[in-house]
Design a protein around this motif. Structure first.
Motif, PDB file in Angstrom:
ATOM      1  N   TRP A 127       0.832  -1.195   0.000  1.00 47.34           N
ATOM      2  CA  TRP A 127       0.000   0.000   0.000  1.00 47.34           C
ATOM      3  C   TRP A 127       0.873   1.253   0.000  1.00 47.34           C
ATOM      4  N   VAL A 128       0.502   2.210  -0.836  1.00 49.66           N
ATOM      5  CA  VAL A 128       1.162   3.518  -0.869  1.00 49.66           C
ATOM      6  C   VAL A 128       0.134   4.544  -0.428  1.00 49.66           C
ATOM      7  N   HIS A 129       0.382   5.222   0.685  1.00 50.64           N
ATOM      8  CA  HIS A 129      -0.545   6.235   1.206  1.00 50.64           C
ATOM      9  C   HIS A 129      -0.062   7.626   0.797  1.00 50.64           C
ATOM     10  N   ARG A 130      -0.894   8.345   0.070  1.00 55.53           N
ATOM     11  CA  ARG A 130      -0.501   9.688  -0.363  1.00 55.53           C
ATOM     12  C   ARG A 130      -0.984  10.772   0.593  1.00 55.53           C
ATOM     13  N   GLY A 131      -1.831  10.411   1.564  1.00 54.51           N
ATOM     14  CA  GLY A 131      -2.341  11.398   2.509  1.00 54.51           C
ATOM     15  C   GLY A 131      -3.225  12.411   1.823  1.00 54.51           C
ATOM     16  N   ASP A 132      -3.012  13.675   2.115  1.00 55.74           N
ATOM     17  CA  ASP A 132      -3.837  14.744   1.542  1.00 55.74           C
ATOM     18  C   ASP A 132      -3.329  15.233   0.195  1.00 55.74           C
ATOM     19  N   ALA A 133      -2.247  14.623  -0.301  1.00 54.49           N
ATOM     20  CA  ALA A 133      -1.730  15.031  -1.612  1.00 54.49           C
ATOM     21  C   ALA A 133      -2.733  14.671  -2.707  1.00 54.49           C
ATOM     22  N   GLU A 134      -2.689  15.419  -3.795  1.00 52.28           N
ATOM     23  CA  GLU A 134      -3.597  15.180  -4.908  1.00 52.28           C
ATOM     24  C   GLU A 134      -3.253  13.870  -5.601  1.00 52.28           C
ATOM     25  N   PRO A 135      -4.246  13.059  -5.968  1.00 52.26           N
ATOM     26  CA  PRO A 135      -3.952  11.823  -6.698  1.00 52.26           C
ATOM     27  C   PRO A 135      -3.213  12.111  -8.004  1.00 52.26           C
ATOM     28  N   GLY A 136      -2.374  11.169  -8.418  1.00 56.00           N
ATOM     29  CA  GLY A 136      -1.680  11.311  -9.684  1.00 56.00           C
ATOM     30  C   GLY A 136      -0.505  12.245  -9.659  1.00 56.00           C
ATOM     31  N   GLY A 196       3.423  12.987  -7.684  1.00 59.86           N
ATOM     32  CA  GLY A 196       4.459  12.312  -6.914  1.00 59.86           C
ATOM     33  C   GLY A 196       4.888  10.998  -7.525  1.00 59.86           C
ATOM     34  N   ARG A 197       5.862  10.348  -6.882  1.00 65.30           N
ATOM     35  CA  ARG A 197       6.466   9.131  -7.420  1.00 65.30           C
ATOM     36  C   ARG A 197       6.237   7.930  -6.512  1.00 65.30           C
ATOM     37  N   GLY A 198       5.296   8.036  -5.582  1.00 63.00           N
ATOM     38  CA  GLY A 198       5.125   6.965  -4.612  1.00 63.00           C
ATOM     39  C   GLY A 198       4.823   5.615  -5.242  1.00 63.00           C
ATOM     40  N   LEU A 199       3.953   5.582  -6.244  1.00 64.64           N
ATOM     41  CA  LEU A 199       3.574   4.319  -6.881  1.00 64.64           C
ATOM     42  C   LEU A 199       4.776   3.692  -7.586  1.00 64.64           C
ATOM     43  N   GLU A 200       5.469   4.497  -8.374  1.00 64.65           N
ATOM     44  CA  GLU A 200       6.621   3.965  -9.104  1.00 64.65           C
ATOM     45  C   GLU A 200       7.738   3.546  -8.163  1.00 64.65           C
ATOM     46  N   ASP A 201       7.983   4.324  -7.121  1.00 67.02           N
ATOM     47  CA  ASP A 201       9.047   3.971  -6.175  1.00 67.02           C
ATOM     48  C   ASP A 201       8.754   2.636  -5.503  1.00 67.02           C
ATOM     49  N   ALA A 202       7.467   2.381  -5.211  1.00 72.05           N
ATOM     50  CA  ALA A 202       7.110   1.106  -4.579  1.00 72.05           C
ATOM     51  C   ALA A 202       7.364  -0.055  -5.533  1.00 72.05           C
ATOM     52  N   VAL A 203       7.108   0.140  -6.818  1.00 70.61           N
ATOM     53  CA  VAL A 203       7.379  -0.907  -7.804  1.00 70.61           C
ATOM     54  C   VAL A 203       8.873  -1.111  -7.949  1.00 70.61           C
ATOM     55  N   VAL A 248       2.288  -8.124 -16.371  1.00 76.07           N
ATOM     56  CA  VAL A 248       2.079  -6.894 -15.603  1.00 76.07           C
ATOM     57  C   VAL A 248       0.857  -6.173 -16.148  1.00 76.07           C
ATOM     58  N   TRP A 249       0.005  -5.741 -15.251  1.00 78.49           N
ATOM     59  CA  TRP A 249      -1.107  -4.856 -15.614  1.00 78.49           C
ATOM     60  C   TRP A 249      -1.045  -3.653 -14.683  1.00 78.49           C
ATOM     61  N   ALA A 250      -1.085  -2.453 -15.272  1.00 74.08           N
ATOM     62  CA  ALA A 250      -1.015  -1.224 -14.477  1.00 74.08           C
ATOM     63  C   ALA A 250      -1.949  -0.184 -15.075  1.00 74.08           C
ATOM     64  N   ALA A 251      -2.567   0.622 -14.214  1.00 78.79           N
ATOM     65  CA  ALA A 251      -3.467   1.675 -14.693  1.00 78.79           C
ATOM     66  C   ALA A 251      -3.526   2.789 -13.659  1.00 78.79           C
ATOM     67  N   GLY A 252      -3.771   4.005 -14.157  1.00 76.77           N
ATOM     68  CA  GLY A 252      -3.853   5.161 -13.275  1.00 76.77           C
ATOM     69  C   GLY A 252      -3.687   6.436 -14.072  1.00 76.77           C
ATOM     70  N   SER A 299      -6.247  11.534 -16.624  1.00 80.28           N
ATOM     71  CA  SER A 299      -5.125  12.476 -16.632  1.00 80.28           C
ATOM     72  C   SER A 299      -5.559  13.806 -16.045  1.00 80.28           C
ATOM     73  N   HIS A 300      -4.590  14.513 -15.496  1.00 80.49           N
ATOM     74  CA  HIS A 300      -4.853  15.872 -15.041  1.00 80.49           C
ATOM     75  C   HIS A 300      -4.994  16.789 -16.251  1.00 80.49           C
ATOM     76  N   PRO A 301      -5.788  17.840 -16.163  1.00 78.58           N
ATOM     77  CA  PRO A 301      -5.851  18.808 -17.273  1.00 78.58           C
ATOM     78  C   PRO A 301      -4.457  19.306 -17.599  1.00 78.58           C
TER      79      PRO A 301
END
Length: 480
Positions: free
Chosen positions: A405-414, A416-423, A435-439, A469-471
């Motif tokens: 689990w990667v907890h981003r807290g109050d940071a906006e989704p999408g 930072g590098r938390g997901l990639e760093d965990a991988v 491998v299947w990945a989405a986000g 995606s973000h605008p």
């Protein structure tokens, strides 16, 4: 990425795509072989080429409608204006197209001749279809007069008795390594990635609404149209449809084609099939409640009716996250349309391990996949969520999976590098995997580069999807 090319000189990277799709192009090419071979070579093992075109009869049969068309083009109203856009319709038989694909090592899995046009007898729909396919070039030249030209063409064709466009459809598949194991056993063949869409359409009614976590809302939907839907793989995609802004009626697309009668535009979004029971006519969909809506957006049995109306209108306007707000406010009796379903990933029976990565938008698909994988299959899951309260959304028995689990807290989704760093921190097994990945699209793009370039995983084993995606105007650096 969008790239514009001349199909007569089409060049595509080889062994790159799961699906290559061409609609209503081949009959515009005097010689389609260059385009066909480029498309065939571009698909990965197990990938598919999907083709639809008109005039799929042998050239030797002649083009009976030619005289009728020539008469329209010679009309004083059109002759001079269309001098630079002459009729350019070419016949390419199913046999010819099939032979090229087979020569490139593909096998034909779907072959359909004289495919009926879903426009049917509706003159307006038939006009739009003809204008967008066989007569798009003269329509572009004529501008506001295009409809009058197409009407004249259609009238001439019907009067001559030669209005059949002989539409054809082929789906061809490049054989994968797993096909060589046991050609005699059809059960070992990889499932078809592409099916006519939508298979089924209909109206659904919410029969149950539950909160799995503060940001994940589960709706159980019922509708008779679900009897015709086929779901073969975990995490298939269903499209939900809302009424257009300012209206209450939900219009549905035609089965087999994503077309709405009368040219209507309907707001729609894709969601994961979390659970499905055709016999019970039941569909379960989990919704991530974007942004700061969360459990504050839920409406109980005695909630404000205006809140649901506002959410529905926002969804109709295409507001980002509006579908999540609709789901947060939905209660039994609310209605939504559906069209489904589509396969977006097929698990590889030869894979010795599986890695599943994503944020909350991918969590329903990951949960559905984990539930189907064998309990003795090494499975690694990396999920980014807001906090520990969101763990409950992974409501499947995942004791056999290693969940990070990667907890981003109050940071906006999408961000930072938390997901990639965990991988990056994972030690994956030796041997072939999948491998299947989405986000968020930029997050997934960077993750895909890590998997392919740094870990050197084969392209055919990595499916990485940008779910959202973000605008562009607000995209910021992902570095934290």
């Amino acid at each position: 990425t969008v790239e514009h090319q001349d199909p007569r000189e089409l060049r595509l990277p080889e062994d790159e795509f799961d699906v290559v799709h061409s609609s209503w192009l081949l009959h515009r090419l005097a010689d389609p072989e260059v385009a066909l071979r480029a498309m065939a070579r571009a698909v990965l093992p197990g990938g598919q080429v999907v083709l639809q075109w008109s005039f799929g009869r042998p050239a030797a049969d002649g083009l009976a409608m030619r005289d009728a068309l020539d008469g329209v083009y010679a009309h004083a109203r059109w002759k001079e204006r269309l001098a630079g856009a002459p009729s350019a319709i070419h016949r390419h038989s199913v046999e010819r197209v099939r032979d090229v694909l087979v020569d490139e090592g593909l096998e034909i899995v779907v072959e359909q001749r004289d495919v009926a046009v879903s426009a049917g007898p509706d003159p307006e729909a038939l006009r739009r279809f003809a204008r967008a396919t066989a007569f798009s070039e003269p329509a572009d030249v004529l501008g506001d007069d295009a409809d009058a030209f197409v009407d004249e063409v259609l009238s001439a064709l019907f009067e001559s008795g030669h209005a059949d466009l002989h539409n054809a459809r082929l789906i061809a598949r490049r054989r994968g390594d797993e096909d060589d194991v046991s050609d005699a056993d059809d059960g070992d063949q990889a499932p078809l990635l592409v099916r006519p869409f939508p298979q089924a359409v209909g109206l659904l009614e919410v029969v149950e609404a539950d909160s799995l976590s503060p940001l994940m809302r589960r709706l159980t939907l019922h509708g008779e149209g679900l009897a015709d839907m086929i779901v073969e793989q975990p995490g298939e995609i269903v499209t939900l449809i809302w009424p257009a802004r300012g209206t209450e009626e939900i219009f549905l697309p035609e089965p087999g084609r994503w077309r709405f009668a009368g040219g209507r535009e309907q707001p729609a979004r894709n969601y994961t099939v979390r659970a499905f029971d055709a016999e019970a006519r039941s569909l379960t969909v989990d919704f991530f409640l974007h942004g700061d809506h969360g459990d504050r957006g839920f409406r109980g049995e005695d909630g404000d009716e205006g809140e649901a109306t506002e959410a529905t209108e926002a969804a109709a306007a295409g507001d980002h996250g509006a579908a999540g707000r609709w789901a947060g406010a939905a209660r039994p009796g609310d209605r939504v349309g559906f069209a489904g379903s589509r396969v977006h990933w097929v698990t590889d029976p030869a894979a010795e391990w599986t890695l599943l990565v994503g944020d909350e938008t991918a969590l329903p698909a990951i949960a559905a996949t984990v539930a189907e994988l064998p309990t003795d299959h090494p499975t690694f899951v990396v999920l980014e969520v807001r906090d520990e309260a969101e763990h409950a959304a992974l409501d499947v028995d995942h004791a056999h999976a290693r969940v990070h689990w990667v907890h981003r807290g109050d940071a906006e989704p999408g961000r930072g590098r938390g997901l990639e760093d965990a991988v990056r921190a994972l030690t994956l097994p030796d041997g072939p995997g999948q491998v299947w990945a989405a986000g968020e699209s930029l997050v997934i793009r960077s993750l895909r580069a890590h998997l392919l370039k740094e870990r050197e995983l084969p392209k055919a084993t990595v499916s990485a999807l940008g779910y959202w995606s973000h605008p562009r105007t607000s995209r910021a650096s992902r570095t934290t």
